[in-house]
Design an enzyme around this catalytic site. Structure first.
Site, PDB file in Angstrom:
ATOM      1  N   ARG A  14      46.995  50.052  51.723  1.00  0.00           N
ATOM      2  CA  ARG A  14      47.461  49.220  50.526  1.00  0.00           C
ATOM      3  C   ARG A  14      47.862  50.213  49.290  1.00  0.00           C
ATOM      4  NH1 ARG A  14      45.234  43.945  50.675  1.00  0.00           N
ATOM      5  NH2 ARG A  14      44.512  43.803  48.766  1.00  0.00           N
ATOM      6  N   ASP A 140      42.237  46.770  35.012  1.00  0.00           N
ATOM      7  CA  ASP A 140      42.632  45.463  35.493  1.00  0.00           C
ATOM      8  C   ASP A 140      42.903  44.507  34.228  1.00  0.00           C
ATOM      9  OD1 ASP A 140      42.597  42.439  36.434  1.00  0.00           O
ATOM     10  OD2 ASP A 140      41.824  43.298  38.266  1.00  0.00           O
ATOM     11  N   TYR A 153      32.846  41.813  38.830  1.00  0.00           N
ATOM     12  CA  TYR A 153      33.883  42.412  38.519  1.00  0.00           C
ATOM     13  C   TYR A 153      34.644  42.953  37.315  1.00  0.00           C
ATOM     14  CZ  TYR A 153      39.043  43.647  39.561  1.00  0.00           C
ATOM     15  OH  TYR A 153      39.968  44.256  39.666  1.00  0.00           O
TER      16      TYR A 153
END
Length: 246
Positions: A14, A140, A153
């Protein structure tokens, strides 16, 4: 960059594999870390070593076992003689709805997203100071715009952002520390969260009208490592503009 050495965590597939391929193509020697993806790690190392013999080595470790992390740095230096960069790519991602959160969720998500990267950075700091190296982590965009049912998360990635800024100050001037923050990039292996309708809805919110590719992140990481000597303590969004839409 010929001869420089980078340790990439979770580098077997990935996004991690894209990072490894791009840095290898730029002349870096790679210590490719994996936890359980042995087959993929060996195949990628064999492929790249055919291109340049002895340029990729493998190391296996569970990053949640912080006592084992100094050995990753020691093995890298023993293999290649130095360490010039650390890429904190390995990460767990799964939902944790309120009311269902447990200690195992916390240990996994916080451990992989902030605790492991912090202790690995600490273990690497002395070697990175010698080479005036750098650390790049993957954050993120949802640190600032949390996804529903992903509270743990989100906390982990928020900790990673804070860690990046704090380490940039503590390790300066010898070591630069930055992060990239993807939006929609590679979809998770499971469809439990992102079904087809959800994916279509998310894609419509991206100004550049496409989901990111692993190489989009890899290119930005290469820039931060190779071409950004005056950038530290920064979080660069690599999201096709999605963060300005949300």
């Amino acid at each position: 960059m010929q001869g420089k050495v980078v340790l990439v965590t979770g580098g077997a597939k990935r996004v991690g594999a894209a990072i490894v391929r791009r840095l290898h193509g730029a002349g870096w020697r790679i210590m490719l870390h994996y936890r359980s993806s042995q087959t993929e790690a060996r195949a990628l190392a064999a492929e790249l070593n055919l291109q340049r013999a002895g340029s990729v080595a493998l190391v296996q470790a569970d990053l949640l076992n912080t006592a084992a992390l100094p050995a990753l740095i020691q093995q890298t230096v023993q293999q290649f003689g130095q360490l010039d960069a650390l890429v904190n790519n390995a990460s767990s991602f799964f939902p944790t709805p309120v009311g269902e959160i447990n200690d195992a969720n916390w240990d996994d998500l916080i451990g992989s997203n902030v605790k492991g990267p912090l202790f690995l950075a600490q273990a690497a700091a002395a070697e990175l100071r010698k080479t005036r190296g750098c650390i790049v982590s993957i954050a993120d965009i949802h640190v600032d715009r949390p996804m529903r049912d992903h509270v743990v998360y989100t906390i982990g990635k928020a900790g990673l952002v804070a860690m990046t800024r704090a380490l940039a100050r503590d390790l300066a001037p010898d070591v630069r520390v930055n992060a990239v923050a993807p939006g929609a990039n590679v979809w998770p292996d499971t469809d439990s969260v992102f079904d087809d309708l959800t994916r279509q809805r998310i894609t419509r919110t991206i100004p550049l009208q496409r989901v990111g590719e692993p190489d989009d992140l890899a290119r930005t990481i290469q820039f931060l490592i190779d071409d950004a000597p005056y950038i530290t303590g920064q979080i660069i969004n690599v999201d096709g503009g999605r963060s300005v839409f949300l």
